[in-house]
Design a protein around this motif. Structure first.
Motif, mmCIF file in Angstrom:
data_model
loop_
_atom_site.group_PDB
_atom_site.id
_atom_site.type_symbol
_atom_site.label_atom_id
_atom_site.label_comp_id
_atom_site.label_asym_id
_atom_site.label_seq_id
_atom_site.Cartn_x
_atom_site.Cartn_y
_atom_site.Cartn_z
ATOM 1 N N CYS A 120 3.920 -6.116 27.480
ATOM 2 C CA CYS A 120 3.338 -7.052 26.517
ATOM 3 C C CYS A 120 1.860 -6.732 26.360
ATOM 4 O O CYS A 120 1.190 -6.310 27.320
ATOM 5 C CB CYS A 120 3.515 -8.495 26.993
ATOM 6 S SG CYS A 120 3.200 -9.728 25.698
ATOM 7 N N GLY A 121 1.334 -6.917 25.162
ATOM 8 C CA GLY A 121 -0.076 -6.677 24.895
ATOM 9 C C GLY A 121 -0.945 -7.802 25.430
ATOM 10 O O GLY A 121 -0.538 -8.975 25.438
ATOM 11 N N THR A 122 -2.150 -7.467 25.854
ATOM 12 C CA THR A 122 -3.033 -8.474 26.441
ATOM 13 C C THR A 122 -3.620 -9.419 25.398
ATOM 14 O O THR A 122 -4.202 -10.445 25.758
ATOM 15 C CB THR A 122 -4.174 -7.794 27.217
ATOM 16 O OG1 THR A 122 -4.817 -6.813 26.378
ATOM 17 C CG2 THR A 122 -3.639 -7.097 28.461
ATOM 18 N N GLU A 136 1.539 -14.946 28.113
ATOM 19 C CA GLU A 136 1.789 -15.811 29.272
ATOM 20 C C GLU A 136 3.279 -16.033 29.487
ATOM 21 O O GLU A 136 3.738 -16.127 30.632
ATOM 22 C CB GLU A 136 1.074 -17.154 29.112
ATOM 23 C CG GLU A 136 1.080 -18.010 30.372
ATOM 24 C CD GLU A 136 0.552 -17.286 31.613
ATOM 25 O OE1 GLU A 136 1.122 -17.509 32.710
ATOM 26 O OE2 GLU A 136 -0.406 -16.506 31.492
ATOM 27 N N ASN A 137 4.062 -16.096 28.404
ATOM 28 C CA ASN A 137 5.517 -16.217 28.545
ATOM 29 C C ASN A 137 6.085 -15.025 29.309
ATOM 30 O O ASN A 137 6.958 -15.188 30.172
ATOM 31 C CB ASN A 137 6.186 -16.302 27.171
ATOM 32 C CG ASN A 137 5.651 -17.418 26.314
ATOM 33 O OD1 ASN A 137 4.501 -17.366 25.873
ATOM 34 N ND2 ASN A 137 6.466 -18.425 26.042
ATOM 35 N N ASN A 138 5.595 -13.834 28.992
ATOM 36 C CA ASN A 138 6.072 -12.634 29.670
ATOM 37 C C ASN A 138 5.600 -12.581 31.115
ATOM 38 O O ASN A 138 6.344 -12.181 32.014
ATOM 39 C CB ASN A 138 5.637 -11.383 28.902
ATOM 40 C CG ASN A 138 6.480 -11.133 27.668
ATOM 41 O OD1 ASN A 138 7.405 -10.337 27.681
ATOM 42 N ND2 ASN A 138 6.185 -11.828 26.579
ATOM 43 N N ARG A 139 4.369 -13.011 31.352
ATOM 44 C CA ARG A 139 3.880 -13.080 32.723
ATOM 45 C C ARG A 139 4.712 -14.043 33.562
ATOM 46 O O ARG A 139 5.001 -13.772 34.736
ATOM 47 C CB ARG A 139 2.413 -13.507 32.735
ATOM 48 C CG ARG A 139 1.451 -12.420 32.288
ATOM 49 C CD ARG A 139 0.030 -12.941 32.211
ATOM 50 N NE ARG A 139 -0.925 -11.875 31.969
ATOM 51 C CZ ARG A 139 -2.224 -12.066 31.733
ATOM 52 N NH1 ARG A 139 -2.717 -13.307 31.699
ATOM 53 N NH2 ARG A 139 -3.025 -11.039 31.534
ATOM 54 N N GLU A 140 5.091 -15.157 32.966
ATOM 55 C CA GLU A 140 5.891 -16.150 33.701
ATOM 56 C C GLU A 140 7.252 -15.577 34.100
ATOM 57 O O GLU A 140 7.718 -15.787 35.221
ATOM 58 C CB GLU A 140 6.066 -17.410 32.855
ATOM 59 C CG GLU A 140 4.813 -18.254 32.736
ATOM 60 C CD GLU A 140 5.012 -19.459 31.843
ATOM 61 O OE1 GLU A 140 6.161 -19.678 31.360
ATOM 62 O OE2 GLU A 140 4.031 -20.192 31.590
#
Length: 265
Positions: free
Chosen positions: A212-214, A220-224
């Protein structure tokens, strides 16, 4: 590269549907990787199911030279705006279409998608969610999952009330795709639920590559979800780099994911 548009009657959608198919069956002898013997042509052709995003359509965003070099077919189905899920109304079984009906059709008609070991799935945005969800729902079909800027929005959907929505769609749309919002987190429409089921049943987990791009609004959805997989000790690849929710970022990672999927195994 042969490009076919295949039209057939779908029992899942209760109507005719089409998918785009790309076959590297006519590689040119003057290509660099065809000088001498291309080792990837010594193995049976593999298959990649390629998923579009919200408001998109069936298309191939994998550069053709990658299909030719690594000897894999691309199947690009049309999932409309159905989030690649089985909707609650008749004729909206997009998950069953992708996980059962279409692989069966491709296997029966073209002799491809024969096993999870040679069948993979990749998507972007809504298609990234679809790749994760479908791959986890059908691990016996798909051995590897590539998910770019995935629309992992189940927690947002779970908090929606009648009359609400967001800038993308209204409550009725999300209810049609995901089912009753207050029950979605415990349902099979939640990739987290599918991960826990596979773990509890000691079933093989597909290999997972996420990015995912920063500057992406879905970061944040992908980080979760990355943290969720870590909490379950699920092996996976996760990458972030500068970029937003656009084809410039996806084009960069499409090549990386294809090489991760198809480079010699």
């Amino acid at each position: 590269m042969a490009h076919l548009t295949v039209k057939y009657f779908s029992e899942c959608l209760i109507r005719h549907t089409t998918f785009e198919m790309y076959l590297p069956n006519d590689a040119r002898a003057n290509l660099p990787w065809e000088q001498g013997e291309n080792p990837y042509r010594k193995r049976p052709m593999k298959t990649l199911f390629l998923l579009h995003g919200f408001s998109g359509s069936a298309e191939n965003y994998v550069p053709e030279y990658l299909s030719e070099q690594y000897n894999f077919a691309v199947i690009a189905p049309n999932g409309e705006n159905g989030f690649w899920l089985d909707g609650i109304s008749t004729g909206h079984k997009f998950c069953t279409l992708l996980g059962e009906e279409m692989p069966d059709y491709v296997h029966k008609t073209f002799g491809l998608a024969n096993s999870a070991e040679d069948t993979y799935i990749l998507g972007l945005s809504m298609g990234g969610f679809g790749a994760l969800h479908t791959g986890l729902a059908y691990p016996h079909r798909f051995g590897k999952i590539g998910a770019m800027s995935s629309a992992l929005i189940v927690h947002e959907v779970a908090g929606m009330k009648d009359g609400q929505g967001n800038e993308v769609a209204n409550y009725e749309y999300y209810r049609e795709c995901f089912g009753q919002p207050d029950r979605v987190l415990g349902s099979d429409n939640n990739p987290e639920t599918l991960v826990d089921k596979l773990l509890s049943e000691s079933k093989k987990m597909p290999e997972i590559y996420m990015c995912c791009g920063t500057e992406d609004f879905l970061l944040e959805n992908n980080r979760e979800f990355h943290r969720f997989l870590e909490s379950r000790d699920v092996p996976h690849e996760y990458f972030e780099s500068k970029g937003t929710h656009d084809m410039q970022f996806w084009s960069e990672y499409t090549e990386k994911i294809v090489k991760w999927m198809f480079d010699f195994q």
